[in-house]
Design an enzyme around this catalytic site. Structure first.
Site, PDB file in Angstrom:
ATOM      1  N   ALA A  69       0.822  -1.214   0.000  1.00 26.17           N
ATOM      2  CA  ALA A  69       0.000   0.000   0.000  1.00 26.17           C
ATOM      3  C   ALA A  69       0.855   1.262   0.000  1.00 26.17           C
ATOM      4  O   ALA A  69       0.399   2.312  -0.434  1.00 26.17           O
ATOM      5  CB  ALA A  69      -0.943  -0.003   1.183  1.00 26.17           C
ATOM      6  N   THR A  70       2.088   1.157   0.469  1.00 26.13           N
ATOM      7  CA  THR A  70       2.965   2.334   0.383  1.00 26.13           C
ATOM      8  C   THR A  70       3.116   2.723  -1.084  1.00 26.13           C
ATOM      9  O   THR A  70       2.986   3.896  -1.442  1.00 26.13           O
ATOM     10  CB  THR A  70       4.343   2.024   1.026  1.00 26.13           C
ATOM     11  OG1 THR A  70       4.120   1.802   2.422  1.00 26.13           O
ATOM     12  CG2 THR A  70       5.328   3.149   0.830  1.00 26.13           C
ATOM     13  N   GLN A 179      -6.741  -0.148   6.394  1.00 28.53           N
ATOM     14  CA  GLN A 179      -7.188  -0.665   7.696  1.00 28.53           C
ATOM     15  C   GLN A 179      -8.702  -0.913   7.742  1.00 28.53           C
ATOM     16  O   GLN A 179      -9.225  -1.340   8.767  1.00 28.53           O
ATOM     17  CB  GLN A 179      -6.787   0.293   8.826  1.00 28.53           C
ATOM     18  CG  GLN A 179      -5.294   0.446   9.004  1.00 28.53           C
ATOM     19  CD  GLN A 179      -4.609  -0.813   9.519  1.00 28.53           C
ATOM     20  OE1 GLN A 179      -5.254  -1.770   9.955  1.00 28.53           O
ATOM     21  NE2 GLN A 179      -3.289  -0.841   9.477  1.00 28.53           N
ATOM     22  N   CYS A 323       5.015   1.577  10.983  1.00 27.26           N
ATOM     23  CA  CYS A 323       5.882   2.397  10.127  1.00 27.26           C
ATOM     24  C   CYS A 323       6.584   3.496  10.907  1.00 27.26           C
ATOM     25  O   CYS A 323       7.628   3.978  10.506  1.00 27.26           O
ATOM     26  CB  CYS A 323       5.081   3.048   9.015  1.00 27.26           C
ATOM     27  SG  CYS A 323       3.882   1.954   8.357  1.00 27.26           S
TER      28      CYS A 323
HETATM   29  N1  PMP Z   1      -1.833   2.919   4.808  1.00 30.64           N
HETATM   30  C1  PMP Z   1      -2.212   2.520   6.030  1.00 30.64           C
HETATM   31  C2  PMP Z   1      -3.431   3.096   6.646  1.00 30.64           C
HETATM   32  C3  PMP Z   1      -1.459   1.552   6.703  1.00 30.64           C
HETATM   33  O1  PMP Z   1      -1.829   1.140   7.921  1.00 30.64           O
HETATM   34  C4  PMP Z   1      -0.302   1.000   6.074  1.00 30.64           C
HETATM   35  C5  PMP Z   1       0.541  -0.033   6.778  1.00 30.64           C
HETATM   36  N2  PMP Z   1       1.112   0.424   7.968  1.00 30.64           N
HETATM   37  C6  PMP Z   1       0.032   1.456   4.797  1.00 30.64           C
HETATM   38  C7  PMP Z   1      -0.756   2.404   4.197  1.00 30.64           C
HETATM   39  C8  PMP Z   1       1.256   0.931   4.080  1.00 30.64           C
HETATM   40  O2  PMP Z   1       1.064  -0.391   3.691  1.00 30.64           O
HETATM   41  P1  PMP Z   1       2.286  -1.365   3.291  1.00 30.64           P
HETATM   42  O3  PMP Z   1       2.842  -1.845   4.585  1.00 30.64           O
HETATM   43  O4  PMP Z   1       1.640  -2.439   2.482  1.00 30.64           O
HETATM   44  O5  PMP Z   1       3.254  -0.576   2.497  1.00 30.64           O
END
Ligand code: PMP
Length: 383
Positions: A69-70, A179, A323
């Site tokens: 998602a990043t 989420q 993160c």
């Molecule tokens: N958006 C939200 C709301 C998240 O909680 C996260 C994960 N911490 C991310 C984006 C990023 O997702 P990913 O770990 O798959 O890069």
């Protein structure tokens, strides 16, 4: 050790692990290759795309697979801003966003874009009229998350989407749904969302795969070039095992959503009630928030210290989100809600999953009380 960090990464479904192994062994060919083995791998991706599209009630060609998602959020925000800059260079987002949206916006700001960061109310909810008031004729994108990853508040996306489109029908609406999916309904059409990001490892899929819904007709400036994969929106050889397994996780967590939330909502309520009864702690999550996230602060105590003590007592919890948990800075989210620095430094997030029972929650409660009492005594002794 009891694991309370499902919002950072949830254990994969057994079926997901099996799929990963099978596809990795059997379908190792490059999906772009013209031979039969390549075609078979390509077919698997096609099928996975259909499964994801069905889970979201959208078209298969509207699904893009990414590395997480990043990446989905970076592509949505920067890809839209770069693509549509002739329409304007203004973006609206919120102070609650995940760093992958927030920092993409900061980067665009450095490059000359104007960004309006809308603040939440003291409960961590974005007032839709504040978003609407920020939209201008040159606003190309509005990005608002579904569920906040730290405190679990749910944003009123239907109202926000409606007001955004009423203010400027050309403005694109992006939702970070990471989420929310599998815990709450995700009616993309009712939200009028043009872009929607997901991450597989939050829904019991593998780490390292994300999904981006891109409404038909929307073009994004690709951030990764060098191949025609993912309709040219995201170059690079596809991670076939992860993609197939992610589609499986998406289908399963979508199908099980209601049963799952019916089971964990009472556990969340039990835990929140218990935390409210400990005078040293301040509850930050809300009863009407996402069913899997409980968040509280121990003002004056660093979240890391309390988390370590809980770990010694057999409980794996998080300080804010994964993160940012290695940063010793106060939580940007809690500060934006008007909490003071002491509370913003002392946050703990507990996230629930399928495997938790009432007994697990009772054990966590005991550990929490013991941890707070022992830290209080240690603090008193130091004075
Ligand atoms: N958006 C939200 C709301 C998240 O909680 C996260 C994960 N911490 C991310 C984006 C990023 O997702 P990913 O770990 O798959 O890069």
């Amino acid at each position: 050790m009891l694991y309370w960090d499902y919002a950072a990464a949830a254990p994969p479904y057994e079926e997901v692990v099996q799929t990963l192994e099978q596809v990795m062994r059997k379908h190792f060919a490059n999906p772009s290759s013209l031979h039969r083995a390549g075609e078979e791998a390509d077919k698997l991706i096609k099928r996975a795309r259909e499964v994801c599209a069905a889970a979201l009630d959208v078209l298969p060609q509207e699904i893009i697979f990414t590395s997480g998602a990043t990446e989905s959020n970076n592509l949505a925000v920067k890809g839209a801003a770069l693509q549509y800059q002739s329409r304007g260079r203004h973006i609206v987002t919120t102070e609650l966003e995940h760093p992958s949206v927030y920092e993409s916006c900061l980067q665009l700001q450095q490059l000359g874009w104007e960004v309006t960061f809308v603040a939440p109310d003291p409960q961590g909810v974005i007032e839709p009229s504040r978003i609407a008031a920020a939209v201008r004729p040159d606003t190309v994108l509005v990005s608002v998350m579904h569920v906040n990853n730290e405190i679990g508040t749910v944003q009123p996306l239907r109202e926000i989407g409606h007001l955004v489109k009423a203010a400027n029908r050309r403005t694109l609406f992006h939702v970070d749904g990471v989420q929310g999916y599998g815990k709450l309904e995700a009616p993309l059409k009712a939200w009028q969302a043009d872009l929607y990001s997901l991450s597989a490892h939050k829904i019991r899929g593998p780490r390292g795969t994300g999904i981006l819904y891109v409404r038909e007709g929307v073009t994004l400036f690709p951030l990764l070039t060098g191949g025609s994969q993912e309709q040219g929106k995201r170059a690079g050889t596809e991670n076939v095992p992860n993609i197939v397994a992610s589609a499986k996780a998406m289908r399963m967590s979508g199908e099980r959503r209601e049963e799952f939330t019916a089971r964990i909502r009472p556990l969340k309520a039990q835990l929140e009630e218990y935390i409210s009864g400990i005078p040293e702690l301040v509850l930050n999550s809300r009863e009407d928030g996402a069913p899997h996230i409980v968040h509280f602060s121990y003002p004056g105590m660093k979240g890391e210290v309390l988390a370590r003590r809980l770990e010694e007592l057999g409980m794996a919890v998080a300080t804010r989100s994964a993160c940012s948990s290695r940063l010793a800075e106060p939580s940007r989210i809690l500060l934006s809600m008007g909490r003071d620095t002491a509370a913003a430094l002392g946050g703990i997030r507990i996230s629930l999953g399928d495997n938790h029972t009432e007994q697990d929650v009772s054990q966590l409660e005991q550990a929490l009380l013991a941890a707070v009492q022992s830290l209080k005594i240690a603090e008193g002794g130091m004075k």
